[in-house]
Design a protein around this motif. Structure first.
Motif, PDB file in Angstrom:
ATOM      1  N   LEU A  47     -37.687  10.158  73.939  1.00  0.00           N
ATOM      2  CA  LEU A  47     -36.787  10.965  73.120  1.00  0.00           C
ATOM      3  C   LEU A  47     -35.351  10.951  73.618  1.00  0.00           C
ATOM      4  CD1 LEU A  47     -39.048  14.060  72.364  1.00  0.00           C
ATOM      5  CD2 LEU A  47     -38.691  11.989  71.007  1.00  0.00           C
ATOM      6  N   ARG A  48     -35.082  10.110  74.637  1.00  0.00           N
ATOM      7  CA  ARG A  48     -33.705   9.932  75.109  1.00  0.00           C
ATOM      8  C   ARG A  48     -33.148   8.562  74.733  1.00  0.00           C
ATOM      9  NH1 ARG A  48     -35.642  11.370  81.115  1.00  0.00           N
ATOM     10  NH2 ARG A  48     -36.356  13.523  80.757  1.00  0.00           N
ATOM     11  N   ARG A  49     -33.954   7.780  73.981  1.00  0.00           N
ATOM     12  CA  ARG A  49     -33.637   6.364  73.777  1.00  0.00           C
ATOM     13  C   ARG A  49     -32.365   6.142  72.988  1.00  0.00           C
ATOM     14  NH1 ARG A  49     -35.028   2.725  69.856  1.00  0.00           N
ATOM     15  NH2 ARG A  49     -36.336   4.262  68.794  1.00  0.00           N
ATOM     16  N   THR A  50     -32.107   6.942  71.960  1.00  0.00           N
ATOM     17  CA  THR A  50     -30.914   6.767  71.133  1.00  0.00           C
ATOM     18  C   THR A  50     -30.190   8.100  71.003  1.00  0.00           C
ATOM     19  OG1 THR A  50     -31.981   7.305  69.033  1.00  0.00           O
ATOM     20  CG2 THR A  50     -32.111   5.003  69.777  1.00  0.00           C
ATOM     21  N   MET A  52     -31.465  15.090  67.938  1.00  0.00           N
ATOM     22  CA  MET A  52     -32.547  15.728  67.182  1.00  0.00           C
ATOM     23  C   MET A  52     -33.291  16.755  68.006  1.00  0.00           C
ATOM     24  SD  MET A  52     -35.840  13.946  65.333  1.00  0.00           S
ATOM     25  CE  MET A  52     -34.848  13.102  64.102  1.00  0.00           C
ATOM     26  N   VAL A  53     -33.477  16.489  69.306  1.00  0.00           N
ATOM     27  CA  VAL A  53     -34.275  17.380  70.144  1.00  0.00           C
ATOM     28  C   VAL A  53     -33.416  18.228  71.087  1.00  0.00           C
ATOM     29  CG1 VAL A  53     -36.270  15.841  70.035  1.00  0.00           C
ATOM     30  CG2 VAL A  53     -34.631  15.584  71.916  1.00  0.00           C
TER      31      VAL A  53
END
Length: 332
Positions: A14-17, A23-24
């Motif tokens: 969830l840190r990739r982009t 979003m989070v």
């Protein structure tokens, strides 16, 4: 809850982009979170730099108005006024503090006439008017409580009559919130809010502020008999509980960044509007490091604000407010 073991749980997914990170994201920052402290002084055409607060000026009222207009345009909902009082008006009896025509009260009226939707917050303490530099009356070397509270009530009523939206008692005298709330009710100022400096610590981070209001050279002794020992968390929470019970609508922790644990505890314990003051020493440190090229000024400015939000603060008094608002609008 324990996450699934690796590789089922890869926290980096969830840190990739940037889109995923946004979003989070758990906390956000907006201009609604800002209160801008502004220093004012008598005169005309004055924008007087404060050497220990780079980028911050004392403003005469004619220069305050365009500054307030810019803040309002940027979406900053409130400014907080701090007066630099002429030496001739600083006395041991502090009567200028409740003069209806003092600098602060004239500024309140001017701001509310020109920008009725911009909230005006004030400071309630005697130090800008006190020949001794203290927040309360000094009698035989002692800062006396009850006599000071009576004076603070007169000061607050004068500010409310001038049109202040939010009163900010910063003095840390015992019982001043209850006395002020009762007085406001009695004279019909029922809708004036109180943002109490409920957990104000006897901190070394206030130095540049005292330069800004002209109190540094006048202060005799220290403020340890009425401000909270920096070592004490439980005492700070007790002070917050007391002020809320006496009628404070909102509470503040001061200083800010070194006391984020107190901010979090206040929000968790009381679930009431909680603010912090990113005080002059905090601002000065970040500015000095940025000017020396040691830190990225814009990034640490915004990161410090997110730290306040993460700690539970509903808003922050910060000298960075116009820069933060401009950055949030993409005008950095």
């Amino acid at each position: 809850m324990t996450p699934a073991p690796f590789p089922a749980a890869r926290m980096r997914r969830l840190r990739r982009t940037n889109a995923l990170r946004e979003m989070v994201q758990e906390n956000g920052l907006s201009t609604r979170d800002l209160i801008w402290p502004v220093f004012i002084r008598d005169g005309e055409g004055i924008e007087e730099p404060i050497s220990s607060l780079p980028g911050v000026n004392r403003l005469s009222l004619d220069r305050l108005m365009p500054a307030a207009e810019k803040a309002h345009r940027l979406g900053i909902p409130a400014i907080c006024l701090f007066p630099y009082t002429d030496a001739s008006l600083r006395t041991e009896t502090c009567e200028e503090a409740w003069n209806p025509e003092n600098l602060t009260n004239r500024a309140i009226r001017a701001l509310k006439a020109e920008f009725p939707e911009l909230m005006v917050m004030t400071d309630i303490a005697l130090d800008p008017y006190n020949a001794n530099g203290h927040d309360g009356f000094v009698v035989n070397g002692e800062i006396v409580n009850d006599e000071t509270v009576n004076a603070l009530v007169k000061m607050g009523l004068a500010q409310a009559e001038a049109g202040a939206d939010i009163l900010g008692p910063s003095d840390m005298m015992d019982g001043r919130i209850g006395a002020l709330r009762l007085a406001l009710e009695e004279v019909g100022h029922r809708d004036v809010a109180i943002l109490s400096y409920a957990a104000k610590f006897a901190s070394a981070f206030y130095g540049p502020f005292r330069d800004a209001v002209g109190a540094s050279g006048r202060l005799v002794g220290d403020k340890a008999t009425y401000q909270i020992n920096p070592a004490n968390a439980s005492e700070a929470l007790a002070c917050v509980a007391r002020d809320l019970s006496e009628g404070a609508d909102m509470v503040m922790v001061k200083p800010g960044m070194p006391y984020l644990d107190i901010c979090r505890a206040v929000k968790d314990r009381f679930a009431r509007p909680t603010f912090a003051y990113q005080v002059s020493g905090e601002y000065a440190m970040l500015m000095a490091a940025a000017q020396n090229g040691w830190l990225d000024g814009d990034k640490v400015m915004l990161e410090s604000m997110m730290a306040f939000k993460r700690a539970g603060c509903d808003g922050v008094l910060t000298y960075f407010a116009p820069r933060i608002a401009a950055a949030l609008h993409g005008q950095g």
